[in-house]
Write an enzyme that holds these catalytic residues in place. Sequence first.
Site, PDB file in Angstrom:
ATOM      1  N   ARG A  70      -3.849  10.672  -0.197  1.00 28.83           N
ATOM      2  CA  ARG A  70      -2.991   9.515   0.150  1.00 28.83           C
ATOM      3  C   ARG A  70      -1.695   9.991   0.807  1.00 28.83           C
ATOM      4  O   ARG A  70      -1.153   9.341   1.694  1.00 28.83           O
ATOM      5  CB  ARG A  70      -2.695   8.701  -1.109  1.00 28.83           C
ATOM      6  CG  ARG A  70      -3.867   7.807  -1.486  1.00 28.83           C
ATOM      7  CD  ARG A  70      -3.528   6.874  -2.617  1.00 28.83           C
ATOM      8  NE  ARG A  70      -2.261   6.178  -2.411  1.00 28.83           N
ATOM      9  CZ  ARG A  70      -1.582   5.580  -3.388  1.00 28.83           C
ATOM     10  NH1 ARG A  70      -2.053   5.584  -4.626  1.00 28.83           N
ATOM     11  NH2 ARG A  70      -0.448   4.968  -3.141  1.00 28.83           N
ATOM     12  N   HIS A 122       8.634   2.601  -7.215  1.00 27.91           N
ATOM     13  CA  HIS A 122       7.336   3.121  -7.655  1.00 27.91           C
ATOM     14  C   HIS A 122       7.200   4.615  -7.358  1.00 27.91           C
ATOM     15  O   HIS A 122       6.109   5.169  -7.439  1.00 27.91           O
ATOM     16  CB  HIS A 122       6.188   2.332  -7.006  1.00 27.91           C
ATOM     17  CG  HIS A 122       6.124   0.910  -7.488  1.00 27.91           C
ATOM     18  ND1 HIS A 122       5.387  -0.063  -6.862  1.00 27.91           N
ATOM     19  CD2 HIS A 122       6.714   0.298  -8.563  1.00 27.91           C
ATOM     20  CE1 HIS A 122       5.530  -1.224  -7.514  1.00 27.91           C
ATOM     21  NE2 HIS A 122       6.340  -1.020  -8.538  1.00 27.91           N
TER      22      HIS A 122
HETATM   23  P1  OAD Z   1      -0.507  -5.408  -1.656  1.00 20.69           P
HETATM   24  O1  OAD Z   1      -1.658  -4.688  -1.050  1.00 20.69           O
HETATM   25  O2  OAD Z   1      -0.734  -6.068  -2.973  1.00 20.69           O
HETATM   26  O3  OAD Z   1       0.027  -6.532  -0.650  1.00 20.69           O
HETATM   27  C1  OAD Z   1       0.307  -6.259   0.693  1.00 20.69           C
HETATM   28  C2  OAD Z   1       0.888  -7.515   1.317  1.00 20.69           C
HETATM   29  O4  OAD Z   1       1.275  -7.219   2.657  1.00 20.69           O
HETATM   30  C3  OAD Z   1      -0.049  -8.719   1.378  1.00 20.69           C
HETATM   31  O5  OAD Z   1       0.654  -9.891   0.986  1.00 20.69           O
HETATM   32  C4  OAD Z   1      -0.401  -8.809   2.867  1.00 20.69           C
HETATM   33  O6  OAD Z   1      -0.634 -10.149   3.276  1.00 20.69           O
HETATM   34  C5  OAD Z   1       0.865  -8.284   3.489  1.00 20.69           C
HETATM   35  N1  OAD Z   1       0.728  -7.714   4.844  1.00 20.69           N
HETATM   36  C6  OAD Z   1      -0.349  -7.120   5.424  1.00 20.69           C
HETATM   37  N2  OAD Z   1      -0.070  -6.714   6.671  1.00 20.69           N
HETATM   38  C7  OAD Z   1       1.234  -7.029   6.898  1.00 20.69           C
HETATM   39  C8  OAD Z   1       2.117  -6.866   8.006  1.00 20.69           C
HETATM   40  N3  OAD Z   1       1.728  -6.270   9.132  1.00 20.69           N
HETATM   41  N4  OAD Z   1       3.393  -7.312   7.880  1.00 20.69           N
HETATM   42  C9  OAD Z   1       3.803  -7.914   6.740  1.00 20.69           C
HETATM   43  N5  OAD Z   1       3.001  -8.106   5.674  1.00 20.69           N
HETATM   44  C10 OAD Z   1       1.739  -7.681   5.738  1.00 20.69           C
HETATM   45  O7  OAD Z   1       0.701  -4.362  -1.727  1.00 20.69           O
HETATM   46  P2  OAD Z   1       2.025  -4.463  -2.588  1.00 20.69           P
HETATM   47  O8  OAD Z   1       2.429  -5.880  -2.784  1.00 20.69           O
HETATM   48  O9  OAD Z   1       3.001  -3.544  -1.999  1.00 20.69           O
HETATM   49  O10 OAD Z   1       2.096  -0.120  -7.214  1.00 20.69           O
HETATM   50  O11 OAD Z   1       1.559  -3.889  -3.962  1.00 20.69           O
HETATM   51  C11 OAD Z   1       2.507  -3.775  -4.978  1.00 20.69           C
HETATM   52  C12 OAD Z   1       2.218  -2.607  -5.853  1.00 20.69           C
HETATM   53  O12 OAD Z   1       0.916  -2.766  -6.409  1.00 20.69           O
HETATM   54  C13 OAD Z   1       2.172  -1.273  -5.147  1.00 20.69           C
HETATM   55  O13 OAD Z   1       3.440  -0.664  -4.982  1.00 20.69           O
HETATM   56  C14 OAD Z   1       1.316  -0.458  -6.054  1.00 20.69           C
HETATM   57  C15 OAD Z   1       0.239  -1.482  -6.394  1.00 20.69           C
HETATM   58  O14 OAD Z   1      -0.370  -1.329  -7.621  1.00 20.69           O
HETATM   59  C16 OAD Z   1       1.912   1.044  -7.844  1.00 20.69           C
HETATM   60  O15 OAD Z   1       1.072   1.853  -7.486  1.00 20.69           O
HETATM   61  C17 OAD Z   1       2.823   1.258  -9.011  1.00 20.69           C
END
Ligand code: OAD
Length: 268
Positions: A70, A122
């Site tokens: 990763r 994180h």
């Molecule tokens: P997610 O994969 O849950 O969500 C990603 C978000 O980005 C979704 O709402 C998509 O719609 C959006 N998205 C995709 N492409 C995009 C773009 N070009 N511009 C803007 N938005 C876009 O990822 P996170 O919310 O970051 O934690 O996940 C949160 C945490 O859950 C992560 O940090 C990780 C995971 O478990 C740990 O590992 C502790």
Amino acid sequence: MDSIAEFRRRQGKLLVLTGAGISAESGVPTFRGQEGYWKVGSQDYHPMEMATHQAFAAMPEEVWAWYLYRRAVCLNAAPNAGHRAIASMEAHLQDRFLLVTQNVDGLHLRGGSSEERTFQIHGNIHYMRCDDGSPELTPIPEYFGADWAKGRALSAVERDTLSCPACPGLARPHVLWFDESYDEPLFRFESSLRAASESDLLLVIGTTGSTNLPLQIGEMFARRGCPIIVINPEPNPFTEFAASCAGGLFLEGTAGEHLPRLLGRLID
Ligand code: OAD
């Protein structure tokens, strides 16, 4: 109410909260998207199981190899227009700016955001630390490069280079795992909540809101009636918070599309 005009008039404080979506346009997979890290498994494991201390204790080489892969994905990626727009916001607003990111990819820092005003809640995949919880971070040795392939196994010699500088044990990746909790020394938990209580405008980009601290930040803004602007291709819990407060906005679309334009409105 035009929350941006109001923010500028009052010289308010901006809190930016980012998730994996902001790095999607740099080629780093999200977690819960179709090709997301938590969706694409292998015959041996479900990836969410790899992101636990329990897995690290049971099979440290496999967990390390997966994080090295990763990390290689992050090394192969470059900051995009969204990261750069956020760095420009910081450069203009200085002490009126703070970034809270869930991303471990380091792209905000490479895109010009400062370590001082970037809370990596994180962790950061480019660092390792002792497994005893002490907050000293050591960069992952340069030996492990951008060519570390998915599924490649760690040799005994390679494992030795990932040893803790402070004790005879194996170091661990500096990331927050599912069976662990936020804290201040490693993840700036209290500082993030304090910043949320002191800021006037929240900008949320590219996150599903699946983790606890970001949701607490959103709830805190909604409770205080402070405006929230959300940039995301689809709705999420933050769009509901934004709808509940005066001046809240949902900018439907990608970070690369909306952030440079928003930068122009926040600063000129
Ligand atoms: P997610 O994969 O849950 O969500 C990603 C978000 O980005 C979704 O709402 C998509 O719609 C959006 N998205 C995709 N492409 C995009 C773009 N070009 N511009 C803007 N938005 C876009 O990822 P996170 O919310 O970051 O934690 O996940 C949160 C945490 O859950 C992560 O940090 C990780 C995971 O478990 C740990 O590992 C502790």
